[in-house]
Design a protein around this motif. Structure first.
Motif, short mmCIF file in Angstrom:
data_model
loop_
_atom_site.label_atom_id
_atom_site.label_comp_id
_atom_site.label_asym_id
_atom_site.label_seq_id
_atom_site.Cartn_x
_atom_site.Cartn_y
_atom_site.Cartn_z
N PHE A 16 -15.07 8.30 24.55
CA PHE A 16 -15.78 7.30 25.32
C PHE A 16 -16.59 7.98 26.43
O PHE A 16 -16.22 9.04 26.92
CB PHE A 16 -14.82 6.28 25.92
N ARG A 17 -17.67 7.31 26.83
CA ARG A 17 -18.61 7.90 27.78
C ARG A 17 -18.09 7.72 29.21
O ARG A 17 -18.56 6.87 29.96
CB ARG A 17 -19.99 7.27 27.60
N LEU A 18 -17.15 8.55 29.57
CA LEU A 18 -16.59 8.52 30.93
C LEU A 18 -17.38 9.46 31.83
O LEU A 18 -17.93 10.47 31.37
CB LEU A 18 -15.13 8.97 30.91
N PRO A 19 -17.44 9.17 33.14
CA PRO A 19 -18.17 10.06 34.06
C PRO A 19 -17.71 11.51 33.98
O PRO A 19 -18.54 12.43 34.01
CB PRO A 19 -17.88 9.45 35.43
N VAL A 21 -19.53 7.53 23.30
CA VAL A 21 -19.91 6.14 23.00
C VAL A 21 -19.43 5.25 24.15
O VAL A 21 -18.59 5.65 24.95
CB VAL A 21 -19.29 5.68 21.66
N PRO A 22 -19.98 4.03 24.24
CA PRO A 22 -19.59 3.14 25.35
C PRO A 22 -18.08 2.89 25.38
O PRO A 22 -17.43 2.76 24.33
CB PRO A 22 -20.36 1.85 25.06
N ILE A 23 -17.54 2.80 26.59
CA ILE A 23 -16.10 2.62 26.77
C ILE A 23 -15.62 1.33 26.12
O ILE A 23 -16.25 0.27 26.27
CB ILE A 23 -15.75 2.63 28.27
N ARG A 24 -14.53 1.44 25.36
CA ARG A 24 -13.86 0.33 24.66
C ARG A 24 -14.68 -0.24 23.51
O ARG A 24 -14.31 -1.29 22.95
CB ARG A 24 -13.49 -0.79 25.64
N ASP A 25 -15.75 0.39 23.12
CA ASP A 25 -16.59 -0.11 22.02
C ASP A 25 -16.06 0.48 20.71
O ASP A 25 -16.50 1.56 20.28
CB ASP A 25 -18.05 0.29 22.27
N GLU A 26 -15.14 -0.24 20.06
CA GLU A 26 -14.54 0.28 18.82
C GLU A 26 -15.55 0.45 17.69
O GLU A 26 -15.49 1.46 16.97
CB GLU A 26 -13.39 -0.62 18.37
N PRO A 27 -16.45 -0.50 17.46
CA PRO A 27 -17.45 -0.28 16.40
C PRO A 27 -18.27 0.99 16.61
O PRO A 27 -18.54 1.73 15.66
CB PRO A 27 -18.31 -1.54 16.45
N ALA A 28 -18.67 1.25 17.87
CA ALA A 28 -19.43 2.48 18.15
C ALA A 28 -18.57 3.71 17.94
O ALA A 28 -19.04 4.74 17.45
CB ALA A 28 -19.97 2.44 19.58
N LEU A 29 -17.30 3.61 18.32
CA LEU A 29 -16.37 4.72 18.10
C LEU A 29 -16.26 5.01 16.61
O LEU A 29 -16.33 6.18 16.18
CB LEU A 29 -15.00 4.35 18.68
N LEU A 30 -16.11 3.98 15.81
CA LEU A 30 -16.01 4.15 14.36
C LEU A 30 -17.28 4.77 13.80
O LEU A 30 -17.23 5.71 12.98
CB LEU A 30 -15.73 2.80 13.70
N ARG A 31 -18.45 4.28 14.22
CA ARG A 31 -19.71 4.82 13.70
C ARG A 31 -19.84 6.30 14.03
O ARG A 31 -20.29 7.10 13.19
CB ARG A 31 -20.90 4.04 14.28
#
Length: 403
Positions: free
Chosen positions: A315-318, A333-343
């Motif tokens: 996830f895209r953490l600082p 990828v955006p934080i907590r965005d599971e679809p983006a994580l999967l992609r």
């Protein structure tokens, strides 16, 4: 040549944890001719005592088991500080070690270095508006003590420093008294193990037919994001039926993860490895390192994965953005965005050449974060606080953190 500066490092305990491991690393990189290190723990457990003593660092305990024992623990600490002739107290910003460390240092007029390891969201509003009476009183006392004894604050990343800025302003810390010292590592620890060692490890973990292998290393708590990985694993298996996800670590979320694995019939494909002391070797079994943590002060396990040339999805953490170049060293990828994580995971699993290029770039990037550089930065901070340790004309400025 001046004698070593005597530093007492305060920890709440010697349980296996991120703060304890980080301190162990820092002490391993210090010059014993420059700093004489001691560790003081407030109470049990003491699982990592052997690791510190193997390094030649004496460990002392205050034996605190309950709050009523605080006065006795404080008296023991003052006695220990006197006996060891300590010159600098280094606290690690947990409630117990910080409180006792501050008051012990105050009793003997010693300078304190306080480390900030995380974005401690549990404190909520640092203004204390929503906190209870007891918490507000405790916070006021803590600030009162900090103003008197904290001579320098060390943050593990720029993001952590920014998060704590309101509190540091209330504490009266000027910019010159706050430094970022990134964690470091020893690159040689992450070279490829001998082929026979990898083969034995693959057999032990029943990975003979596994491909690809995904690895996550971290404490099993909700905030580390392992639940995201279990939830998306069926879709990974739809594209890669022989994929295996290895989760290395233990923690209170283990029963939840076990239930999720059972509900999805993922037993053969998601393995809970428990606590491991061979992470450096495990990394070389992995095709991809996945780390969907919701909050990190500085990602030690990601740093290690990069040292082993493993491509990373996180996830895209600082803190990660300070460490990596997106799409070059890692896919964020955006934080907590599971679809983006999967992609992101599927994109890298489908492209071995991209994984190799990303892993090679990550290894080049992480070469800047050496343990010696991190430890030397701390040595210079201690030296700036002990007049006898500074050569004539030294302005007491310390060396910068790694870039």
């Amino acid at each position: 040549m001046p004698e070593p500066i005597r530093v007492l490092h305060m920890l709440p305990d010697l349980a296996v944890g991120g703060g304890q491991h980080l301190l162990l690393r820092h002490l391993s990189g210090m010059d014993p001719g420059a700093v004489e290190n001691h560790v003081c723990v407030v109470g049990p457990p003491e699982e990592m005592r052997h690791a510190f003593e193997k390094l030649g660092v004496p460990c002392h305990t205050l034996g605190l088991r309950s709050r009523p024992g605080l006065p006795l623990a404080a008296a023991r600490l003052v006695g220990l500080l006197r006996r060891l002739r300590v010159e600098v107290v280094h606290t690690n910003n947990t409630a117990l070690d910080r409180t006792l460390g501050y008051f012990g240092a105050m009793a003997l007029r010693l300078p304190v270095v306080n480390s900030l390891h995380s974005e401690f969201v549990a404190l909520g509003g640092l203004s204390g508006a929503s906190a209870g009476l007891r918490r507000r009183a405790s916070r006021r006392v803590g600030l009162w003590a900090a103003r008197r004894v904290v001579a320098h604050t060390v943050a593990v990343s720029r993001g952590v420093r920014r998060f704590w800025e309101p509190y540091l302003r209330e504490q009266g810390a000027t910019p010159a008294r706050v430094s970022v010292v990134y964690p470091g590592l020893e690159p040689h620890r992450f070279r490829p193990p001998p082929p026979e060692r990898l083969a034995a490890l693959r057999d032990e973990l029943r990975l003979a037919d596994a491909a690809p292998v995904l690895l996550n290393v971290g404490k099993l708590i909700d905030g580390k994001g392992q639940r995201h990985l279990v939830r998306i694993m069926p879709e990974v298996l739809a594209r890669h039926p022989r994929a295996v996800l290895l989760l290395a670590g233990d923690g209170p979320d283990q029963p939840v993860l076990e239930a999720m694995i059972r509900e999805r019939s993922l037993g053969p494909s998601v393995r809970l490895l428990g606590r491991r002391d061979d992470v450096a070797a495990l990394l070389w079994l992995a095709d991809l390192f996945v780390f969907p943590s919701h909050s990190e002060g500085f990602p030690l396990s990601v740093l290690e994965a990069m040292a082993a040339a493993r491509p990373v999805v996180a996830f895209r953490l600082p803190a990660f953005q300070e460490l990596v170049s997106e799409d070059t060293d890692a896919d964020l990828v955006p934080i907590r965005d599971e679809p983006a994580l999967l992609r992101a995971i599927l994109r890298l699993l489908a492209d071995p050449a991209l994984r190799r290029a990303m892993g090679d770039a990550a290894q080049r990037t992480v070469s800047r974060f050496t343990q010696r550089a991190s430890s030397r930065a701390l040595e210079e901070i201690y030296r700036s606080l002990v007049p006898r340790a500074r050569p004539p004309g030294d302005s007491a400025a310390h060396s910068p953190a790694p870039p």
